[in-house]
Design a protein around this motif. Structure first.
Motif, PDB file in Angstrom:
ATOM      1  N   ASP A  99     -41.923  30.566 -12.873  1.00  0.00           N
ATOM      2  CA  ASP A  99     -42.269  30.812 -11.450  1.00  0.00           C
ATOM      3  C   ASP A  99     -41.071  31.194 -10.468  1.00  0.00           C
ATOM      4  N   SER A 100     -41.407  31.365  -9.180  1.00  0.00           N
ATOM      5  CA  SER A 100     -40.322  31.759  -8.388  1.00  0.00           C
ATOM      6  C   SER A 100     -39.757  30.554  -7.727  1.00  0.00           C
ATOM      7  N   SER A 101     -40.125  29.490  -7.921  1.00  0.00           N
ATOM      8  CA  SER A 101     -39.248  28.148  -7.337  1.00  0.00           C
ATOM      9  C   SER A 101     -39.459  27.025  -8.330  1.00  0.00           C
ATOM     10  N   PHE A 102     -38.790  26.018  -8.335  1.00  0.00           N
ATOM     11  CA  PHE A 102     -38.808  25.100  -9.329  1.00  0.00           C
ATOM     12  C   PHE A 102     -38.355  23.709  -8.739  1.00  0.00           C
ATOM     13  N   SER A 103     -38.588  22.574  -9.081  1.00  0.00           N
ATOM     14  CA  SER A 103     -38.249  21.323  -8.575  1.00  0.00           C
ATOM     15  C   SER A 103     -37.588  20.494  -9.956  1.00  0.00           C
TER      16      SER A 103
END
Length: 126
Positions: A99-103
């Motif tokens: 993914d392009s972002s993560f948490s």
């Protein structure tokens, strides 16, 4: 193409090692985070390890710290999960995702990624 492709699962005994591979596109490695997740029968999918783009920061679930190592080979567009000292509780289907972002939840990427592979089964048994 951002769909990752995993390989490397199998049946091993406790204490053995396995290396999972996840092939992604070159674009993905340059800009996306890549994570390994697992899901055992009857349990929720959980984060195992992930590696960010750029500086390659790594994150691990507490249950695998010191035993599993995530790494990437940019020349091969591949992310690896080296799993040592495997335990029966590591038995699960392992998924690679990007993914392009993560948490981060409890020290590891949350399983909220957009692009998922088909999974590879790891069974640890006598």
């Amino acid at each position: 193409q951002v769909q990752p492709v995993e390989s490397g699962g199998g049946l091993v005994q406790p204490g053995d090692s396995l290396r999972l591979s996840c092939v992604v596109s070159a674009f993905t490695l340059d800009t996306f985070v890549v994570g390994w997740f697992r899901q055992a029968p009857g349990k929720e999918r959980e984060g195992v390890s992930c590696i960010s783009s750029g500086d390659g920061s790594t994150y691990y679930a507490d249950s695998v710290k010191g035993r599993f190592t995530i790494s990437r080979d940019n020349a091969k567009n591949t992310v690896y999960l080296q799993m040592n000292d495997l335990k029966p509780e590591d038995t699960a289907t392992y998924y690679c995702a990007t993914d392009s972002s993560f948490s981060i939840v409890r020290g590891v990427c949350a399983p909220l990624f957009e692009y998922w592979g088909q999974g590879t089964l790891v069974t640890v048994s006598e």
